[in-house]
Scaffold this active site. Structure first.
Site, PDB file in Angstrom:
ATOM      1  N   CYS A 134       1.015  -1.105   0.118  1.00  0.00           N
ATOM      2  CA  CYS A 134       0.054   0.017   0.134  1.00  0.00           C
ATOM      3  C   CYS A 134       0.764   1.309   0.042  1.00  0.00           C
ATOM      4  O   CYS A 134       1.418   1.737   1.197  1.00  0.00           O
ATOM      5  CB  CYS A 134      -0.961   0.139   1.149  1.00  0.00           C
ATOM      6  SG  CYS A 134      -1.967   1.556   1.285  1.00  0.00           S
ATOM      7  N   CYS A 137      -0.349   4.015   2.142  1.00  0.00           N
ATOM      8  CA  CYS A 137      -0.260   3.980   3.487  1.00  0.00           C
ATOM      9  C   CYS A 137       1.244   4.352   3.966  1.00  0.00           C
ATOM     10  O   CYS A 137       1.408   4.859   5.007  1.00  0.00           O
ATOM     11  CB  CYS A 137      -0.671   2.449   3.897  1.00  0.00           C
ATOM     12  SG  CYS A 137      -1.799   1.961   3.337  1.00  0.00           S
ATOM     13  N   ASP A 138       1.992   3.709   3.237  1.00  0.00           N
ATOM     14  CA  ASP A 138       3.522   3.826   3.688  1.00  0.00           C
ATOM     15  C   ASP A 138       4.317   4.763   2.806  1.00  0.00           C
ATOM     16  O   ASP A 138       5.778   4.853   3.074  1.00  0.00           O
ATOM     17  CB  ASP A 138       3.958   2.286   3.489  1.00  0.00           C
ATOM     18  CG  ASP A 138       3.121   1.459   4.354  1.00  0.00           C
ATOM     19  OD1 ASP A 138       2.769   1.870   5.439  1.00  0.00           O
ATOM     20  OD2 ASP A 138       3.058   0.198   3.896  1.00  0.00           O
TER      21      ASP A 138
END
Ligand code: NDP
Length: 310
Positions: A134, A137-138
């Site tokens: 992701c 997200c990261d």
């Protein structure tokens, strides 16, 4: 034991929409959100193609609003993941979080899909230490660094474009000499100067040390092997449907997607309906998931009414 008229499993656009419709139809729906309340959309940034939001909307924001709408209309939205199911007879028996047993007269399965990994031991070893599925997200952790994205579909292109805005350089590792992504996404990545596509390449190994990922060993189709230095390794090679808990009873296709009957959400088990990505290998959009959640609630209502009459 609690007996629920309409139990909805999954807190994504399909589940919340099913809850909205089921609540308005007085089915007293209970929805279990699962391990990732809000579903996959909570891991994306802006959604520009969900109708009704002229300037786009954040994935988390859209999910929070859908959830709040379901709750306002009377749906009982609960934290908890379904861990076992017995659909051999009605009412269906469901276990939540390994301990709470419930009975359900009808069931809407809206458990979504999960990102696929390559299956390399080194990928597993560095999961959470530079390996991620992701980017949104990261990606933040790789500011001004070099990263790699595996895959050539729309997701890979979207993630690569997103990372290109944060990172120094983004390699796309593509196993063929073409991208599967839509023309618009292809043009976007090709027009981004800090994205380099490595064509006809497969990942042999994710390289790293105690501090996490520091490179990728790549094999070209012609056999040549080379390493690239990167701090992050992002998977974007598709998803698999979360149907395992139900596939003993409910028919699934070769990839595990729940098979529904024609244009309806009906499965082969009477009283069990499927909505969203768990039954959709084709479109997999928030809007199509929401629409199928609507269908599932309407099908459940029809089913419950027919039970009352019998
Ligand atoms: P796709 O299945 O479309 O693409 C998967 C990509 O990963 C392909 O390039 C595939 O290669 C590659 N791949 C698969 N397995 C491996 C492997 N083992 N090693 C290396 N590469 C691999 O998945 P997506 O998640 O990209 O998209 C799914 C659906 O969601 C699509 O319909 C897409 O259009 C849609 N989508 C739409 C978006 C939007 O409209 N904004 C955004 C994101 C997704 P190959 O081509 O060789 O099979």
């Amino acid at each position: 034991m609690e007996n629920i008229r309409c139990l909805i499993i999954g807190g994504g656009p399909a589940g919340y929409t099913a809850a909205i419709y089921a609540a308005r139809a007085d089915l007293s729906p209970v929805l279990y959100e699962g391990l990732q309340p809000g579903g996959q959309l909570t891991t994306t940034t802006d959604i520009e193609n969900y109708p009704g939001f002229e300037n786009g909307v954040s994935g988390q924001g859209l999910m929070d609003t859908m959830r709040a709408q379901a709750v306002r209309l009377g749906a009982d939205v609960r934290r908890g993941a379904v861990t076992a199911a017995d659909l051999s007879s009605r009412p269906f028996r469901i276990v939540v979080d390994g301990e709470t047993e419930l009975l359900a007269d009808s069931l809407v399965i809206a458990t979504g899909a999960t990102a696929k990994y390559l299956g390399l031991p080194s990928e597993e070893k560095f999961r959470g230490m530079g390996v991620s599925a992701c980017a949104t997200c990261d990606g933040f952790f790789y500011r001004k660094k070099d990263v790699a994205v595996v895959g050539g579909g729309d997701t890979a292109c979207e993630e690569a474009s997103y990372l290109a805005g944060i990172c120094n350089k983004v390699y796309m590792i593509v196993r063929r000499d073409v991208l599967r992504a839509s023309q618009a996404m292809q043009e976007r990545v090709m027009g981004t100067p800090n994205i380099e596509i490595l064509w006809n390449c497969n990942t042999r190994e994710v390289l790293g040390d105690m501090n996490g990922v520091n490179g990728v060993r790549i094999q070209r189709k012609d056999g040549g092997i080379f390493d690239i230095a990167v701090d992050g390794f992002f998977l974007a090679i598709g998803h698999h449907p979360n149907s395992e808990l139900f596939s003993r009873w409910v028919n699934v296709d070769g990839e595990g997607y729940i098979i529904t009957d024609g244009r309806t959400s009906r499965t082969n088990v009477e009283g069990v309906f499927a909505a969203g990505d768990v039954q959709d290998p084709l479109y997999r959009q928030a809007i199509t998931a929401a629409a199928s959640g609507c269908r599932a609630a309407m099908d459940a209502e029809k089913f419950l009414n027919s039970m009352k009459q019998n």
